[in-house]
Motif scaffolding. Structure first.
Motif, PDB file in Angstrom:
ATOM      1  N   ILE A 151       4.578  35.544  16.582  1.00  0.00           N
ATOM      2  CA  ILE A 151       4.270  34.136  16.866  1.00  0.00           C
ATOM      3  C   ILE A 151       4.835  33.724  18.215  1.00  0.00           C
ATOM      4  CG2 ILE A 151       4.812  31.786  16.099  1.00  0.00           C
ATOM      5  CD1 ILE A 151       4.416  32.845  13.220  1.00  0.00           C
ATOM      6  N   PHE A 152       6.004  34.239  18.556  1.00  0.00           N
ATOM      7  CA  PHE A 152       6.532  33.994  19.897  1.00  0.00           C
ATOM      8  C   PHE A 152       5.585  34.584  20.947  1.00  0.00           C
ATOM      9  CE2 PHE A 152      11.011  33.267  18.310  1.00  0.00           C
ATOM     10  CZ  PHE A 152      11.147  32.013  18.883  1.00  0.00           C
ATOM     11  N   ASP A 153       5.103  35.818  20.692  1.00  0.00           N
ATOM     12  CA  ASP A 153       4.188  36.467  21.641  1.00  0.00           C
ATOM     13  C   ASP A 153       2.884  35.693  21.798  1.00  0.00           C
ATOM     14  OD1 ASP A 153       5.937  38.541  22.222  1.00  0.00           O
ATOM     15  OD2 ASP A 153       5.172  39.834  20.623  1.00  0.00           O
ATOM     16  N   GLU A 154       2.464  35.000  20.748  1.00  0.00           N
ATOM     17  CA  GLU A 154       1.231  34.216  20.808  1.00  0.00           C
ATOM     18  C   GLU A 154       1.403  32.901  21.566  1.00  0.00           C
ATOM     19  OE1 GLU A 154      -1.990  34.869  19.560  1.00  0.00           O
ATOM     20  OE2 GLU A 154      -1.170  36.894  19.453  1.00  0.00           O
ATOM     21  N   GLY A 155       2.649  32.569  21.912  1.00  0.00           N
ATOM     22  CA  GLY A 155       2.888  31.348  22.682  1.00  0.00           C
ATOM     23  C   GLY A 155       2.982  30.089  21.850  1.00  0.00           C
ATOM     24  N   TYR A 156       3.125  30.233  20.534  1.00  0.00           N
ATOM     25  CA  TYR A 156       3.237  29.052  19.659  1.00  0.00           C
ATOM     26  C   TYR A 156       4.594  28.389  19.876  1.00  0.00           C
ATOM     27  CZ  TYR A 156       3.014  26.249  15.392  1.00  0.00           C
ATOM     28  OH  TYR A 156       2.995  25.208  14.498  1.00  0.00           O
ATOM     29  N   ARG A 157       4.615  27.071  19.869  1.00  0.00           N
ATOM     30  CA  ARG A 157       5.814  26.310  20.209  1.00  0.00           C
ATOM     31  C   ARG A 157       6.772  26.231  19.014  1.00  0.00           C
ATOM     32  NH1 ARG A 157       9.831  24.570  23.357  1.00  0.00           N
ATOM     33  NH2 ARG A 157      10.308  22.344  23.145  1.00  0.00           N
ATOM     34  N   ILE A 158       7.997  26.706  19.221  1.00  0.00           N
ATOM     35  CA  ILE A 158       9.086  26.574  18.257  1.00  0.00           C
ATOM     36  C   ILE A 158      10.237  25.896  18.985  1.00  0.00           C
ATOM     37  CG2 ILE A 158      10.719  27.788  16.759  1.00  0.00           C
ATOM     38  CD1 ILE A 158       8.650  30.053  16.578  1.00  0.00           C
ATOM     39  N   ARG A 159      10.613  24.725  18.542  1.00  0.00           N
ATOM     40  CA  ARG A 159      11.613  23.946  19.264  1.00  0.00           C
ATOM     41  C   ARG A 159      13.026  24.503  19.096  1.00  0.00           C
ATOM     42  NH1 ARG A 159      11.199  17.848  17.744  1.00  0.00           N
ATOM     43  NH2 ARG A 159      12.787  17.777  19.380  1.00  0.00           N
ATOM     44  N   ASN A 160      13.388  24.841  17.866  1.00  0.00           N
ATOM     45  CA  ASN A 160      14.748  25.311  17.586  1.00  0.00           C
ATOM     46  C   ASN A 160      14.719  26.526  16.671  1.00  0.00           C
ATOM     47  OD1 ASN A 160      16.509  22.925  18.704  1.00  0.00           O
ATOM     48  ND2 ASN A 160      14.909  21.954  17.464  1.00  0.00           N
ATOM     49  N   LEU A 161      15.476  27.549  17.036  1.00  0.00           N
ATOM     50  CA  LEU A 161      15.657  28.727  16.203  1.00  0.00           C
ATOM     51  C   LEU A 161      17.069  28.680  15.631  1.00  0.00           C
ATOM     52  CD1 LEU A 161      14.604  31.515  15.203  1.00  0.00           C
ATOM     53  CD2 LEU A 161      15.622  32.500  17.263  1.00  0.00           C
ATOM     54  N   VAL A 162      17.177  28.674  14.309  1.00  0.00           N
ATOM     55  CA  VAL A 162      18.470  28.509  13.654  1.00  0.00           C
ATOM     56  C   VAL A 162      18.901  29.835  13.034  1.00  0.00           C
ATOM     57  CG1 VAL A 162      19.805  27.162  11.992  1.00  0.00           C
ATOM     58  CG2 VAL A 162      17.832  26.128  13.141  1.00  0.00           C
ATOM     59  N   LEU A 163      20.086  30.307  13.445  1.00  0.00           N
ATOM     60  CA  LEU A 163      20.625  31.588  12.978  1.00  0.00           C
ATOM     61  C   LEU A 163      21.997  31.377  12.355  1.00  0.00           C
ATOM     62  CD1 LEU A 163      19.786  33.660  16.198  1.00  0.00           C
ATOM     63  CD2 LEU A 163      18.390  33.473  14.133  1.00  0.00           C
ATOM     64  N   PHE A 164      22.415  32.337  11.540  1.00  0.00           N
ATOM     65  CA  PHE A 164      23.744  32.308  10.919  1.00  0.00           C
ATOM     66  C   PHE A 164      24.760  32.837  11.922  1.00  0.00           C
ATOM     67  CE2 PHE A 164      26.623  34.189   7.458  1.00  0.00           C
ATOM     68  CZ  PHE A 164      27.315  33.001   7.337  1.00  0.00           C
ATOM     69  N   ARG A 165      25.855  32.123  12.071  1.00  0.00           N
ATOM     70  CA  ARG A 165      26.836  32.503  13.082  1.00  0.00           C
ATOM     71  C   ARG A 165      27.420  33.889  12.822  1.00  0.00           C
ATOM     72  NH1 ARG A 165      28.953  29.314  16.745  1.00  0.00           N
ATOM     73  NH2 ARG A 165      28.299  27.446  15.622  1.00  0.00           N
ATOM     74  N   GLY A 166      27.490  34.279  11.581  1.00  0.00           N
ATOM     75  CA  GLY A 166      28.040  35.591  11.257  1.00  0.00           C
ATOM     76  C   GLY A 166      26.995  36.688  11.176  1.00  0.00           C
ATOM     77  N   MET A 167      25.784  36.428  11.672  1.00  0.00           N
ATOM     78  CA  MET A 167      24.694  37.395  11.583  1.00  0.00           C
ATOM     79  C   MET A 167      24.978  38.644  12.422  1.00  0.00           C
ATOM     80  SD  MET A 167      20.663  36.635  12.366  1.00  0.00           S
ATOM     81  CE  MET A 167      20.549  35.438  11.039  1.00  0.00           C
ATOM     82  N   MET A 168      24.606  39.789  11.905  1.00  0.00           N
ATOM     83  CA  MET A 168      24.817  41.044  12.611  1.00  0.00           C
ATOM     84  C   MET A 168      24.005  41.058  13.909  1.00  0.00           C
ATOM     85  SD  MET A 168      24.212  44.907  11.176  1.00  0.00           S
ATOM     86  CE  MET A 168      25.256  44.618   9.760  1.00  0.00           C
ATOM     87  N   ARG A 169      24.673  41.318  15.013  1.00  0.00           N
ATOM     88  CA  ARG A 169      24.016  41.289  16.317  1.00  0.00           C
ATOM     89  C   ARG A 169      23.529  42.690  16.698  1.00  0.00           C
ATOM     90  NH1 ARG A 169      26.963  36.977  15.795  1.00  0.00           N
ATOM     91  NH2 ARG A 169      26.748  35.154  17.135  1.00  0.00           N
ATOM     92  N   ASP A 170      22.481  43.098  16.049  1.00  0.00           N
ATOM     93  CA  ASP A 170      21.915  44.418  16.311  1.00  0.00           C
ATOM     94  C   ASP A 170      20.738  44.290  17.275  1.00  0.00           C
ATOM     95  OD1 ASP A 170      20.105  43.172  14.724  1.00  0.00           O
ATOM     96  OD2 ASP A 170      20.030  44.701  13.167  1.00  0.00           O
TER      97      ASP A 170
END
Length: 813
Positions: A611-630
């Motif tokens: 969906i990002f590649d398609e150019g669709y607008r997403i205002r905010n992406l919400v992630l967990f602060r303790g999420m594994m940064r892989d």
């Protein structure tokens, strides 16, 4: 008659028997109702007018019954075998090859007059009224031959979410019952249709010439425009043309037939061939051309109307476009009644209706203003086709009318140059200098088209997401449009009468009335578009999409915020492009305010990346602060920043307030925020972002892929009970959804999102039993498709399965 036949088909498919009789008597009463308008006519003129009306009414009523009966017969024939076929079932099949094409390095054979044997031990053959598609590996059979083969049934897929492509409905509208794959034991007998086979060979020979002379990109466009060979069209170019609103020039339609056919006919007339000689030669040529391009509904309509035009000129009769169009529609619908619900059929006939009826009214109104004529005709044509475009594609190209004014004048040059260059390339080497010279106009114009489309697609709001308008809205829209055009026609007629009364006054009044019509036409048209595309306000709506083995949840809050949670799949390819994004567009969601990601496994983010590649607008992406940064995390964050999306981080007990809605992170504290947890080898599922949504007494729990240990951690925190909606943890895994956790949560409605066939054993029997033991209603996306929860009243919730649209489940606490 065509209108009556169409109404009969519609009632047979969607209506009730009483609607048939209501419409039948309404048609017959119409001549009596309008009789009062004849009082001002001379007595000698009244009888012919009334006779014509009654004749029209009786014929329309008869066509209504005929359409209803014929559609019912066709449906009954299909019901004799379709419900008893199973996907992957082995069958013996024989049928006559009526067409073939090359697609994705396979050969697709279209068989008609088919018979099947579902068990090789049974000698009785069962007749199939529809055609069948055969997937073959080689081109060993000719059109016209009869094939006998063994293979496996491949049933077409139904849409499983709103806005998704319905493969079953698409092929039903084209008269195809199912496909057969894994073919073996093929034997062919009978005479080949030499003409059809030669047209097939010429088609791909010409496509090869275009590809060698112009390159893959432009050669694919020209092959699509001239030969109807869409498989060679570059996906990026196709999207550019669609975004700009000029993709209609790629389809074989009346524009192509008119340019090619009428050019040939006029050249023959100048050569003194006469009406009959020129007409017969041009008609045969265009029929062969239609056969070569596949003779789709649009090209069949155009070729048929062209032949009727030639016949009228040969016998000295006037040509009426509306009657010719109606006759052609009857021919198509008699052979295949369900063609009425094909997008190509509808767009083709509605566009012609817009040109020959609405366009002529506007041209008559602006007959002294050439510029206004073109602008007004283009505008009213857009008014006619935009509802159908929005119904099937959920978005409209904003700059289409302007770009078509620039593009359409050069289409004829492309077609003539393409035909000449293709024929020359067949006679000599495609790489010959002379071929390149003849195809030079194609190269210049197609390059210009691509540049224009690229510029247009880069403009703000090039595509406006409208959502799918309701059938009621579209019906009211067309009724209002018809009334407006009728009034415009009446005003134009009155102006001409006033012009005859006095020349001087007529000029002054005409100037004022033209100015008034100019503004009224555009103002009323824009008003209709606002009426059609203004979204209807809705309350809370929670949808668990069927994404196969994965998660994808849409939430529209009472406060008007659009939220999405996860979005991915491990067994559905391009799930973001073909399942999630069409759903959002069909519901008129222009952008997502907050997109939450529980964790970065592919079954939760693969669609989001697309969906990002398609150019669709997403205002905010919400992630967990303790999420594994892989690697998956880094890729997701990089894409979000690249598209201007704000990155928001949540910790345990953080809350997001959106209007009256409150979304709280209740993820377990197990390793949460611990920077060393990567070294401890923690599973990403354990680090899922768990969310509690609360608004106006409604609560929902989204658990990601947490396991038993994380459920215990959440229980220790407390405060999670009497939940209205529960998204089963980890797709209903037996290692999650424990009894103690579910007893505490006490969900009212539970949904398990998983694929019917998966290698993980989801849903687990223990998890299902634990959910049901709480008294919760349990729904599965693998059974019902998309599951939608809405609020009816304060204490009432409604649940709708997409695959059972007529049944709604209501729950009262």
């Amino acid at each position: 008659m065509a209108a009556g036949f169409i109404c009969g088909i519609s009632i047979a498919v969607y209506g009730k028997p009483w609607t048939l009789w209501l419409l039948f008597f309404g048609i017959l009463l119409w001549p009596a109702i309008v009789t009062g308008h004849d009082r001002g006519m001379p007595e000698s003129d009244r009888y012919p007018v009334r006779k014509r009306r009654w004749c029209m009414a009786v014929c329309s009523a008869a066509a209504l019954f005929l359409g209803w009966h014929h559609c019912g017969v066709v449906q009954a024939e299909q019901n004799q075998y379709l419900p008893y076929l199973e996907d992957g079932e082995e069958i013996l099949l024989k049928g006559k090859v009526t067409g073939k094409e090359q697609k994705n390095e396979q050969y697709l054979y279209n068989l008609s007059s088919c018979q099947i044997r579902q068990d090789s031990k049974i000698s009785e053959w069962q007749r199939i009224s529809a055609s069948i598609i055969i997937y073959g590996e080689s081109d060993t059979c000719s059109i016209g031959q009869t094939l006998v083969l063994h293979g496996k049934i491949k049933l077409f897929n139904r849409a499983r979410n709103e806005g998704n492509f319905d493969q079953a409905a698409y092929y039903k509208a084209r008269g195809t019952a199912f496909a057969v794959s894994d073919v073996d034991g093929v034997s062919a007998y009978g005479k080949a249709n030499l003409i059809a086979e030669k047209m097939y060979q010429w088609k791909y020979h010409l496509a090869g010439v275009y590809e060698q002379a112009l390159g893959v990109r432009e050669g694919g466009v020209l092959s699509t425009m001239l030969l109807g060979e869409k498989n060679l069209l570059d996906a990026e170019v196709k999207q550019l043309y669609r975004t700009a609103g000029i993709s209609h020039i790629l389809a074989i339609s009346g524009l192509h037939i008119a340019v090619i056919g009428m050019t040939l006919y006029r050249l023959l007339r100048k050569g003194s061939f006469g009406f009959w000689g020129s007409g017969i030669f041009a008609a045969v040529f265009m029929i062969l051309y239609g056969m070569m391009t596949g003779m789709g509904y649009s090209s069949f309509r155009a070729v048929s109307m062209f032949c009727i035009l030639l016949l009228g000129q040969a016998v000295g009769r006037s040509y009426d476009s509306l009657n010719a169009m109606g006759f052609t529609a009857l021919l198509i619908l008699w052979k295949q009644p369900f063609a009425l619900y094909d997008a190509g059929f509808q767009l083709s006939f509605i566009a012609v209706l817009g040109v020959v009826w609405a366009g002529k009214i506007v041209q008559s109104a602006y007959q002294r203003h050439a510029v206004l004529q073109k602008i007004g005709t283009g505008f009213v044509l857009q008014l006619v086709i935009l509802p159908v475009t929005a119904w099937y594609f959920y978005e409209i190209p904003v700059y289409a009318m302007l770009l078509n004014l620039l593009v359409l004048p050069f289409v004829g040059i492309v077609l003539v140059s393409g035909i000449a260059g293709g024929l020359l390339g067949c006679a000599v080497m495609p790489q010959a200098v002379l071929v390149h010279i003849v195809l030079l106009p194609c190269h210049v114009i197609l390059s210009g088209y691509e540049k224009i489309c690229t510029i247009a697609s880069g403009l703000p709001h090039a595509l406006l997401i409208t959502g799918k308008p309701s059938a009621v809205k579209i019906t009211v829209y067309y009724l209002l449009l018809a009334v407006g055009l009728f009034l415009l026609s009446h005003v134009t007629k009155r102006q001409k009468e006033m012009q005859q009364m006095t020349e001087e006054n007529g000029r002054q009044k005409r100037r004022k009335s033209y100015r008034g019509m100019e503004w009224s036409l555009f103002a009323c048209g824009l008003g209709l578009l606002v009426f059609l595309f203004t979204p209807v306000s809705q309350g809370m709506k929670l949808t668990v999409l069927d994404v196969g083995q994965g998660d994808g949840i849409y939430l529209h809050t009472d406060s008007g915020y659009d939220i999405f949670i996860d979005g991915g799949s491990t067994n559905v390819q391009s799930v973001g492009k073909y399942r999630i994004l069409p759903y959002l567009k069909s519901n008129g969601v222009n952008e997502i305010d907050y997109w939450f990601v529980s964790h970065t496994d592919l079954d939760h983010i693969s669609g989001l990346l697309e969906i990002f590649d398609e150019g669709y607008r997403i205002r905010n992406l919400v992630l967990f602060r303790g999420m594994m940064r892989d690697e998956s995390y880094e890729k997701l964050v990089s894409l979000a920043k690249e598209h201007g999306t704000e990155i928001c981080m949540m910790s345990r007990k953080d809350a997001l307030f959106s209007g009256n809605a409150k979304i709280t992170a209740i993820s377990p504290g197990y390793h949460a925020g611990d920077e060393m947890r990567n070294e401890m080898g923690t599973d990403k599922n354990e680090e899922s972002l768990v969310l509690l949504y609360e608004e106006k007494g409604f609560s929902a729990l989204f658990t990601g892929d947490i396991g038993e240990e994380q459920e215990k951690q959440i229980l220790k925190w407390g405060g999670i009970n009497d939940i209205d909606f529960y998204k089963a943890a980890h797709h209903g895994s037996k290692y999650s959804n424990t009894k103690s956790f579910l007893d505490a949560v006490s969900p009212r409605i539970s949904v398990i999102s998983c694929a019917e066939k998966n290698r993980y054993g989801h849903p687990g029997r223990a998890a299902v039993e634990n959910i049901r033991d709480t008294g919760s209603a349990l729904f599965y996306t693998m059974e019902g498709g998309q599951i939608t929860v809405t609020r009816l009243k304060k204490n009432e919730l409604a649940v709708q399965k997409f695959l059972l649209p007529d049944k709604r489940f209501v729950f009262v606490r």
